[in-house]
Design a protein around this motif. Structure first.
Motif, PDB file in Angstrom:
ATOM      1  N   LYS A  27       0.833  -1.194   0.000  1.00 39.05           N
ATOM      2  CA  LYS A  27       0.000   0.000   0.000  1.00 39.05           C
ATOM      3  C   LYS A  27       0.875   1.254   0.000  1.00 39.05           C
ATOM      4  CE  LYS A  27      -3.916   2.271   0.699  1.00 39.05           C
ATOM      5  NZ  LYS A  27      -4.901   2.463  -0.327  1.00 39.05           N
ATOM      6  N   GLN A  28       2.000   1.216   0.730  1.00 38.18           N
ATOM      7  CA  GLN A  28       2.920   2.346   0.742  1.00 38.18           C
ATOM      8  C   GLN A  28       3.447   2.629  -0.663  1.00 38.18           C
ATOM      9  OE1 GLN A  28       6.101   1.873   3.581  1.00 38.18           O
ATOM     10  NE2 GLN A  28       4.693   1.542   5.292  1.00 38.18           N
ATOM     11  N   LYS A  29       3.849   1.568  -1.358  1.00 38.60           N
ATOM     12  CA  LYS A  29       4.358   1.734  -2.726  1.00 38.60           C
ATOM     13  C   LYS A  29       3.293   2.320  -3.637  1.00 38.60           C
ATOM     14  CE  LYS A  29       7.724  -1.987  -2.445  1.00 38.60           C
ATOM     15  NZ  LYS A  29       8.114  -3.316  -2.885  1.00 38.60           N
ATOM     16  N   GLU A  30       2.074   1.845  -3.495  1.00 39.02           N
ATOM     17  CA  GLU A  30       0.962   2.345  -4.312  1.00 39.02           C
ATOM     18  C   GLU A  30       0.705   3.824  -4.015  1.00 39.02           C
ATOM     19  OE1 GLU A  30      -3.825   1.841  -4.238  1.00 39.02           O
ATOM     20  OE2 GLU A  30      -2.638   0.012  -3.958  1.00 39.02           O
ATOM     21  N   LEU A  31       0.727   4.204  -2.741  1.00 38.32           N
ATOM     22  CA  LEU A  31       0.509   5.602  -2.363  1.00 38.32           C
ATOM     23  C   LEU A  31       1.612   6.494  -2.908  1.00 38.32           C
ATOM     24  CD1 LEU A  31      -0.645   5.110   1.339  1.00 38.32           C
ATOM     25  CD2 LEU A  31      -2.068   5.722  -0.617  1.00 38.32           C
TER      26      LEU A  31
END
Length: 173
Positions: A27-31
């Motif tokens: 999710k961090q990478k996506e954000l």
């Protein structure tokens, strides 16, 4: 509450990530990709405030500052003031400038512990704790002095321990 502090370069590579609410790594990478997509497509003469309901959900705001090859991004909820967050970014950048004398991306990469120490003195658990660049610098310098004296005492005790271990062996020879 501040939800995240992100410093990334103009190619979208994160140089500092601090999420104050748990986010899985995927999710961090996506954000980060989403934020980079929004920021890199913006003109230089537009506002530093970004509506990001689609990225972070309702009640979340993003403010950023683009300096040289770096984006300084703060993600926060509606309990924080947007102008205060922009000013906090300025305090963060000014403090880094004092630490590194004309801060650049390489300073952040090779001095990540000092970078984190500065951020920790300004924001703790998503709450602003210090807004004075001078006070932050004093605290960071104190941390550096303490860690230096600790490392010196540890290396001294280690060398003393090693010399005591090797002393009986020298007597045998």
């Amino acid at each position: 509450m501040i939800r995240a502090v992100i410093v990334m370069n103009t190619q979208g590579k994160p140089r500092l990530l601090r999420f104050y609410e748990f986010q899985p790594p995927e999710k961090q990478k996506e954000l980060i990709r989403s934020i980079y997509g929004v920021l890199s497509s913006r003109a230089d003469n537009v506002s530093n405030f970004v509506k990001t309901d689609a990225i972070f959900g309702q009640d979340t705001r993003v403010v950023y500052k683009h300096l040289a090859t770096l984006y300084f991004v703060f993600v926060f909820d509606s309990s924080e003031n947007e102008l205060a967050m922009l000013d906090l970014i300025q305090v963060f950048v000014e403090t880094l400038e004092r630490c590194f004398k004309n801060v650049c991306e390489l300073d952040l990469v090779f001095n990540f512990s000092k970078l984190h120490a500065v951020l920790d003195e300004i924001i703790f658990a998503g709450q602003v704790v210090e807004t004075s660049s001078e006070q932050v610098m004093k605290a960071v310098e104190e941390i550096a002095r303490n860690s230096l004296s600790l490392s010196l005492s540890l290396s001294l005790s280690l060398s003393l321990s090693l010399s005591l271990v090797h002393a009986p062996m020298r007597m045998l020879l």
